[in-house]
Write an enzyme that holds these catalytic residues in place. Structure first.
Site, short mmCIF file in Angstrom:
data_model
loop_
_atom_site.label_atom_id
_atom_site.label_comp_id
_atom_site.label_asym_id
_atom_site.label_seq_id
_atom_site.Cartn_x
_atom_site.Cartn_y
_atom_site.Cartn_z
N GLU A 68 0.87 -1.19 0.00
CA GLU A 68 0.00 0.00 0.00
C GLU A 68 0.90 1.23 0.00
O GLU A 68 1.76 1.37 0.85
CB GLU A 68 -0.91 -0.03 1.24
CG GLU A 68 -1.72 1.22 1.49
CD GLU A 68 -2.53 1.72 0.28
OE1 GLU A 68 -3.33 0.96 -0.28
OE2 GLU A 68 -2.32 2.89 -0.12
N ASP A 97 5.29 2.19 -2.92
CA ASP A 97 4.64 2.25 -4.23
C ASP A 97 5.03 1.03 -5.07
O ASP A 97 6.21 0.70 -5.17
CB ASP A 97 5.09 3.54 -4.94
CG ASP A 97 4.22 3.85 -6.15
OD1 ASP A 97 3.98 2.94 -6.97
OD2 ASP A 97 3.78 5.00 -6.26
N ASP A 119 -7.21 2.03 -8.29
CA ASP A 119 -7.61 3.39 -8.73
C ASP A 119 -7.82 3.37 -10.24
O ASP A 119 -6.95 2.91 -10.99
CB ASP A 119 -6.53 4.40 -8.35
CG ASP A 119 -6.40 4.54 -6.84
OD1 ASP A 119 -7.40 4.34 -6.14
OD2 ASP A 119 -5.29 4.84 -6.37
N LYS A 123 -8.60 9.73 -16.56
CA LYS A 123 -8.05 10.57 -17.64
C LYS A 123 -6.97 9.81 -18.41
O LYS A 123 -6.07 9.22 -17.81
CB LYS A 123 -7.43 11.85 -17.04
CG LYS A 123 -8.48 12.80 -16.53
CD LYS A 123 -7.90 14.18 -16.28
CE LYS A 123 -8.99 15.09 -15.79
NZ LYS A 123 -8.59 15.94 -14.69
N ASP A 155 -15.26 -2.26 -9.63
CA ASP A 155 -16.63 -1.81 -9.89
C ASP A 155 -16.65 -0.98 -11.17
O ASP A 155 -17.71 -0.60 -11.63
CB ASP A 155 -17.09 -0.88 -8.76
CG ASP A 155 -16.18 0.35 -8.69
OD1 ASP A 155 -14.97 0.16 -8.46
OD2 ASP A 155 -16.66 1.48 -8.94
N GLU A 195 -15.45 -3.18 -2.26
CA GLU A 195 -16.40 -4.16 -2.80
C GLU A 195 -17.68 -4.14 -1.96
O GLU A 195 -18.79 -4.14 -2.49
CB GLU A 195 -15.75 -5.54 -2.75
CG GLU A 195 -16.51 -6.61 -3.47
CD GLU A 195 -15.66 -7.87 -3.62
OE1 GLU A 195 -14.60 -7.99 -2.96
OE2 GLU A 195 -16.04 -8.73 -4.42
#
Ligand code: SAM
Length: 221
Positions: A68, A97, A119, A123, A155, A195
């Protein structure tokens, strides 16, 4: 996941460096010698850690590593695990990262990579930051063991459709594919924080499992 910086996070992480590793590169190529488990799962983008923490308890004979990049979020996930008081011997976290993932894991070391509600970076300019983008897939191919796989849930329809193309264009095929994954029960697969939110809203969950189907040397750059 956006979260205000937690003041307690850095000292907490420092005090729990045996669980949230400060030098994961020291275990590169030797994870299964250092944590309990016969196969190695890596979840990238754990958020607050519900998936990692539940799966590690559900599958105590398998090793689970969570990555994370937000250090406050990583600290929340790790603190939950520690406070739950469950056995952590098959679980670790990295607060960093995933662009460094190749520094932390060796070639053909990982059995399963999990990408849960990554994420979406809608764009176009930022599509390369997506964790399922071509450059990440090239790295994952090198890190996956023979027979290894990438499991993805989201999702976000656009991210899912684009990712299907990224996988196909980068030498993967699918062994599982669903546009309404939670319509059927999947007790074997824990629900993540995101979720849960989308399930409560009655939104479909998109899911796939991708496996490399073309050898590295046959891939055209
Ligand atoms: N997986 C969780 C879930 O399903 O509830 C969290 C989903 S949240 C939308 C995505 C998480 O991935 C955020 O916590 C974010 O900080 C993390 N993340 C995004 N890019 C990352 C990267 N390159 N390396 C590590 N973590 C990343």
């Amino acid at each position: 996941m956006r979260m205000r910086k937690k003041k307690w996070a850095e000292p907490w992480l420092e005090a729990h460096a045996d669980y949230v590793l400060t030098k994961p590169e020291e275990w590169r190529g030797r994870w299964l010698e250092n944590i309990k488990g016969n196969i190695l799962h890596v979840e990238i983008g754990t958020g607050k850690g519900d998936y990692l923490n539940h799966m590690a308890v559900m599958y105590p004979d398998e090793a689970w590593v969570g990555i994370e990049k937000d250090r406050s979020v990583a600290a929340v996930a790790a603190r939950k695990a520690v406070e739950e008081g469950t056995d952590l011997s098959n679980r670790r976290m990295i607060a960093g990262d995933a662009e460094h993932v190749e520094e932390w894991f060796g070639e053909q070391e990982i059995d399963v990579i999990h990408l849960n509600f990554s994420d979406p970076w809608p764009k176009k300019h930022y599509h390369k930051r997506r964790l399922s983008s071509a450059s990440f897939l090239a790295v994952y191919r090198r890190l996956l063991k023979k027979g290894g796989m990438i499991r993805m849930k989201t999702d976000n329809k656009d991210l899912f459709e684009d990712s299907v193309l990224y996988f196909l264009q980068n030498g993967f095929t699918f062994t599982e594919f669903s546009v309404d994954y939670r319509r059927k029960p999947h007790p074997e697969d824990a629900v993540t924080e995101y979720e849960n939110r989308f399930m409560e809203l009655g939104q479909p969950i998109y899911q796939l499992c991708a496996v490399p189907c073309i050898k590295d040397e046959d891939m055209v750059e």
